[in-house]
Design a protein around this motif. Structure first.
Motif, mmCIF file in Angstrom:
data_model
loop_
_atom_site.group_PDB
_atom_site.id
_atom_site.type_symbol
_atom_site.label_atom_id
_atom_site.label_comp_id
_atom_site.label_asym_id
_atom_site.label_seq_id
_atom_site.Cartn_x
_atom_site.Cartn_y
_atom_site.Cartn_z
ATOM 1 N N GLU A 260 1.017 4.062 -3.054
ATOM 2 C CA GLU A 260 0.822 5.494 -2.847
ATOM 3 C C GLU A 260 2.012 6.291 -3.361
ATOM 4 O OE1 GLU A 260 -1.087 8.982 -1.739
ATOM 5 O OE2 GLU A 260 -1.836 6.923 -1.943
ATOM 6 N N SER B 3 1.875 6.381 -7.087
ATOM 7 C CA SER B 3 0.809 7.291 -7.513
ATOM 8 C C SER B 3 1.288 8.744 -7.465
ATOM 9 C CB SER B 3 -0.417 7.122 -6.605
ATOM 10 O OG SER B 3 -1.418 8.051 -6.933
ATOM 11 N N LYS B 4 1.992 9.091 -6.404
ATOM 12 C CA LYS B 4 2.516 10.449 -6.270
ATOM 13 C C LYS B 4 3.568 10.731 -7.343
ATOM 14 C CE LYS B 4 1.738 10.840 -1.254
ATOM 15 N NZ LYS B 4 0.827 11.984 -1.326
ATOM 16 N N TYR C 47 6.832 11.743 2.507
ATOM 17 C CA TYR C 47 5.980 10.562 2.616
ATOM 18 C C TYR C 47 6.811 9.283 2.579
ATOM 19 C CZ TYR C 47 2.293 7.181 1.779
ATOM 20 O OH TYR C 47 1.453 6.096 1.887
ATOM 21 N N GLU D 186 0.830 -1.208 0.000
ATOM 22 C CA GLU D 186 0.000 0.000 0.000
ATOM 23 C C GLU D 186 0.864 1.257 0.000
ATOM 24 O OE1 GLU D 186 -3.320 0.513 -0.255
ATOM 25 O OE2 GLU D 186 -3.384 -1.635 -0.746
#
Length: 206
Positions: A70, A73-74, A112, A66
């Motif tokens: 993410e 995706s960023k 992140y 996960e």
């Protein structure tokens, strides 16, 4: 981040912190060696065969997936924005605005990624702490129930190493050089742990 290196580094720290001999009851001074009931246990093997450990491993893999999803995706948002920016005129207001957004998103991505690595490291640490504590508690319960005087931690005799320091470490953590198979309580401890875990495991997770 190397997941396996994190996992086995944590496991090594835990195993090295274990005392070589765990006593389950006071041994009277007049008790002879023949009267002692002694067992040996391989903590590594129990870790490998404990169903809960395997389920936690899968949960950790899902969590890692996960985080990676993410991050990807960023990254894709940044790639698309960068491609759009390259088509804009140099010095234009829209290009300058996009460049500012890209810089901000890059900072957010780095933040992140560090957050994800920190969270995964903590999840692995917490998971192994839980499993380790359950194993040690089970060894203690087994020893008391079966009237053992001592149960000693053993290691498999794998001394292959590329570095002298690694070889010295492996030699140093070994506590049992020989034991008869009758003394090895590892399968019994593993069975007890798995039986209890399957009973306590939610029906939806079975």
């Amino acid at each position: 981040m190397n997941k396996k290196s994190i996992k086995y580094r944590i496991l090594t720290i835990f195993l090295c912190s274990v005392a070589g001999i765990v006593t389950f009851k006071s041994v009277p001074k007049d008790v002879t060696a023949e009267e002692l009931k002694i067992g040996v246990v391989d903590i590594n093997e129990i870790f490998d065969k404990y169903d809960k450990r395997n389920d936690l491993d899968q949960e950790l893999k899902n969590a890692e997936a996960e985080f990676k999803k993410e991050i990807e995706s960023k990254k894709k948002v940044m790639i698309d924005l960068n491609e759009e920016t390259q088509l804009l005129d140099l010095g234009s207001e829209s290009r300058d605005k996009n460049m500012e957004i890209l810089e901000r998103k890059n900072v957010e991505l780095e933040g992140y990624a560090k957050f994800a690595e920190k969270q995964l490291t903590k999840k692995y640490k917490d998971a192994f702490e839980v499993v380790y504590e359950e194993i040690i508690n089970e060894v203690n319960s087994f020893g008391k129930e079966k009237n053992y005087s001592v149960i000693i931690k053993k290691e498999k005799p794998n001394l292959q190493s590329n570095q002298l320091s690694d070889l010295q470490f492996k030699i140093g953590i070994r506590t049992v050089l020989y034991n008869s198979s009758a003394m090895d309580v590892t399968p019994l401890i593993t069975e007890r742990l798995n039986t209890r875990y399957q009973k306590e495991k939610p029906s939806s997770a079975k």
